[in-house]
Scaffold this active site. Sequence first.
Site, mmCIF file in Angstrom:
data_model
loop_
_atom_site.group_PDB
_atom_site.id
_atom_site.type_symbol
_atom_site.label_atom_id
_atom_site.label_comp_id
_atom_site.label_asym_id
_atom_site.label_seq_id
_atom_site.Cartn_x
_atom_site.Cartn_y
_atom_site.Cartn_z
ATOM 1 N N LYS A 77 -11.485 -18.032 -20.900
ATOM 2 C CA LYS A 77 -12.946 -18.234 -20.491
ATOM 3 C C LYS A 77 -13.810 -17.947 -21.636
ATOM 4 O O LYS A 77 -13.697 -16.995 -22.394
ATOM 5 C CB LYS A 77 -13.041 -16.818 -19.384
ATOM 6 C CG LYS A 77 -14.742 -16.947 -18.966
ATOM 7 C CD LYS A 77 -14.697 -15.832 -17.570
ATOM 8 C CE LYS A 77 -15.950 -16.028 -17.056
ATOM 9 N NZ LYS A 77 -16.170 -15.134 -15.953
ATOM 10 N N SER A 155 -17.528 -16.713 -11.892
ATOM 11 C CA SER A 155 -18.073 -17.432 -13.100
ATOM 12 C C SER A 155 -16.894 -18.117 -13.869
ATOM 13 O O SER A 155 -17.277 -18.826 -15.038
ATOM 14 C CB SER A 155 -18.874 -16.631 -13.790
ATOM 15 O OG SER A 155 -18.245 -15.403 -14.358
ATOM 16 N N SER A 179 -15.426 -12.761 -9.828
ATOM 17 C CA SER A 179 -15.305 -13.924 -10.879
ATOM 18 C C SER A 179 -13.940 -14.405 -11.285
ATOM 19 O O SER A 179 -13.611 -15.349 -11.809
ATOM 20 C CB SER A 179 -16.005 -13.620 -12.037
ATOM 21 O OG SER A 179 -17.449 -13.836 -11.779
#
Length: 468
Positions: A77, A155, A179
């Site tokens: 990420k 996210s 997330s």
Amino acid sequence: MMGPFSSIKDLGAALRKKEVSSAELTQIYLQRLKTKGREHRAVALLLEDHAQKAARKADQTMSRASSPLHGIPYGAKDLLSFANHPTEWGSPGHKGQKFQHSATVIERLNGAGAVLLAKLATIELAGGGNYNVAHASSTGACLCAWDKGRWAGGSSSGSGAATALGCVGFSIGTETSGSITCPSAFNGCTGFRPTYGRVSRFGAMALCWSLDKIGPICRSSEDCAIVMAAIAGYDPKDASTLTEKLSLASSGRKPRIGLLKEDFKGSKAFAMSKAYSDAVAQFKRLGYEVVDVAYPKMPYGLAVGIIVDAEGASAHEQFIRSDRFQKLADINQVAGFSAALETRATDYLWAMRLRTEALRANNVWDKCDCIFTPTFYHAAVPADRPFNETWVGMGGDEGPSNLLGWPAMAFPIGFETGQNSALKDPKGTLGTAPLGGQIIAPCMREDVCLRLALDYQRETDWHIRHPA
């Protein structure tokens, strides 16, 4: 047969038998990132030159490899720094941002011989300003691996989509409040949220110091265990890390499963109602005892929201007060972060006091050893409509698990068709997408989450299904 959707164990076996080289495997995944990954807007930054060099090194040292991750390509990420490469946090206002150090998680994975292929898409600043649209990111709306009409979840959007699409061997996500579990559920992945402090956050963007966590998003619980073992552990660069070593071995009597009261009917969650009932029945067939439980009634979500607002505004205060702030993709983020600067100390202290009071929720472990609950009541929401229109009857973990730092493992338990999503799909344009459940356990008991998920996945095939 080895392929892009193969498990870490199978990929590793193929590498050690020299049925495929890490360089070849890396090229396969890079090509998929360039096609499927970009099609779904899951890629923030392709690291092709680095990946090819790292893969060649992995091949040269394969005979001396001690880690099961040696030579396995992965994605991270884009909240995690990778030295001297752009780390933009999904934010148009942080374009070109670089750090001279790599995140501890990336250092540990690279040290294990894993090959970093790409930085993966994320909601800008992890969505701390209360975003309301899927395109709240410099890469646009990341799309569900199964249905491009749906959102991939936030996210850690790119981590969920890229893993489910077979663009990486595994990925790393972060979670403040959902997330890791959300994109795992929306894309049919298995995600492992560790106990708060289990994995070092050095080199990761801070949104909320007292809630942020880092964990793997994979294609099975077995894969998650392999990655977690590599990234967990004390780090002197992060004073919040736990000194107690991670143990994923679980023996003795089968853990007792707690079941919460679920409102499937009121949420019109017909597909999830069946998937959940089938999963509970499967656990019973495996010899697990189930018992009804309930948390003390408290405004857990409100406390989380205030804490995220206060700590997020503090972490990003300079950016919020800068000219670059208006570049954020979602006006709700701009408004949310601006308002968060005005969070009163009395409100923050109230939330922290409630957090202490919420410790009473640990009494639930007197009745059970873990809790099984839907991740959400419905599959992924549409990618082209605001969440305040589509996030209806979604349910989800509204209890104390993130507030108290409990670990969880999310994994697929079924599917929902577009026809079953009438609340969110009035035009009838959505296709079939996964449904997820999760096992939540007490702090430090990642082994319990893993044991149940492993047992469930040995008897079912939801986790090995993948998009066409």
